[in-house]
Design a protein around this motif. Sequence first.
Motif, PDB file in Angstrom:
ATOM      1  N   ALA A   1      57.313  36.829  76.685  1.00  0.00           N
ATOM      2  CA  ALA A   1      56.044  37.554  76.783  1.00  0.00           C
ATOM      3  C   ALA A   1      55.427  37.361  78.164  1.00  0.00           C
ATOM      4  O   ALA A   1      55.515  36.277  78.753  1.00  0.00           O
ATOM      5  CB  ALA A   1      55.081  37.055  75.717  1.00  0.00           C
TER       6      ALA A   1
ATOM      7  N   GLU B   1      53.294  43.138  68.092  1.00  0.00           N
ATOM      8  CA  GLU B   1      54.723  42.912  68.303  1.00  0.00           C
ATOM      9  C   GLU B   1      55.527  44.018  67.648  1.00  0.00           C
ATOM     10  O   GLU B   1      55.235  44.437  66.526  1.00  0.00           O
ATOM     11  CB  GLU B   1      55.146  41.566  67.713  1.00  0.00           C
TER      12      GLU B   1
ATOM     13  N   THR C   1      59.707  30.741  70.528  1.00  0.00           N
ATOM     14  CA  THR C   1      60.506  30.982  69.331  1.00  0.00           C
ATOM     15  C   THR C   1      59.645  30.670  68.113  1.00  0.00           C
ATOM     16  O   THR C   1      58.786  29.793  68.175  1.00  0.00           O
ATOM     17  CB  THR C   1      61.808  30.153  69.329  1.00  0.00           C
TER      18      THR C   1
ATOM     19  N   GLN D   1      62.671  34.330  65.325  1.00  0.00           N
ATOM     20  CA  GLN D   1      62.545  35.268  66.430  1.00  0.00           C
ATOM     21  C   GLN D   1      62.434  34.507  67.744  1.00  0.00           C
ATOM     22  O   GLN D   1      61.947  33.377  67.773  1.00  0.00           O
ATOM     23  CB  GLN D   1      61.283  36.142  66.283  1.00  0.00           C
TER      24      GLN D   1
ATOM     25  N   TYR E   1      60.930  35.304  71.693  1.00  0.00           N
ATOM     26  CA  TYR E   1      60.110  36.237  72.462  1.00  0.00           C
ATOM     27  C   TYR E   1      60.106  35.844  73.922  1.00  0.00           C
ATOM     28  O   TYR E   1      60.138  34.669  74.255  1.00  0.00           O
ATOM     29  CB  TYR E   1      58.635  36.186  72.042  1.00  0.00           C
TER      30      TYR E   1
ATOM     31  N   ARG F   1      59.459  44.723  66.616  1.00  0.00           N
ATOM     32  CA  ARG F   1      60.753  44.052  66.444  1.00  0.00           C
ATOM     33  C   ARG F   1      61.738  45.037  65.823  1.00  0.00           C
ATOM     34  O   ARG F   1      61.352  45.903  65.048  1.00  0.00           O
ATOM     35  CB  ARG F   1      60.629  42.844  65.524  1.00  0.00           C
TER      36      ARG F   1
END
Length: 162
Positions: A155, A8, A128, A151, A153, A10
Amino acid sequence: LFCAINYEYRESDFMFEYFRSGLPFSQIYPYQASFEFLSIPILLKYHLGQKRIFFVSAGPQIDLLMKRTDEMDLRWKEDYLPPETTPDEIVTFDATNLQNTVNMGAAVGLGFSKNISPRLLFEAELRTSINFTKTEYFVAALELPAGNQMQVYLAFGVRYLL
């Protein structure tokens, strides 16, 4: 039960306010932190409906920080710069040592799964997660909001079933 190892990337953007000794005012600079993680979610997955196309997932997650790079943009503040800094400089530095390298948390997601072949799946998931570990060592010094980070995401991936 579902376990994965994900890479990941970020980013976090904010304004950094700098108070200099002897000056009656502060300076504000754009600041960006980028993070590279190995994320290991261990999720329970529940498929919805008879066709089992949609699913919900939930469980613990471990994030391992591989690298953190911070960048401060000094270009638009020509006054009061340190003597070794030019006004058109963007300062970039490795800040991995300013952060805990292991974060524990929990994740919840909603996804879509479609079989490509008997052992191959295409998946998309909106997930999340929240970290229970206080991640940054220097939060109090910068007066940033302390506490847990959350966070979100989106995906996409192809999964091979063993």
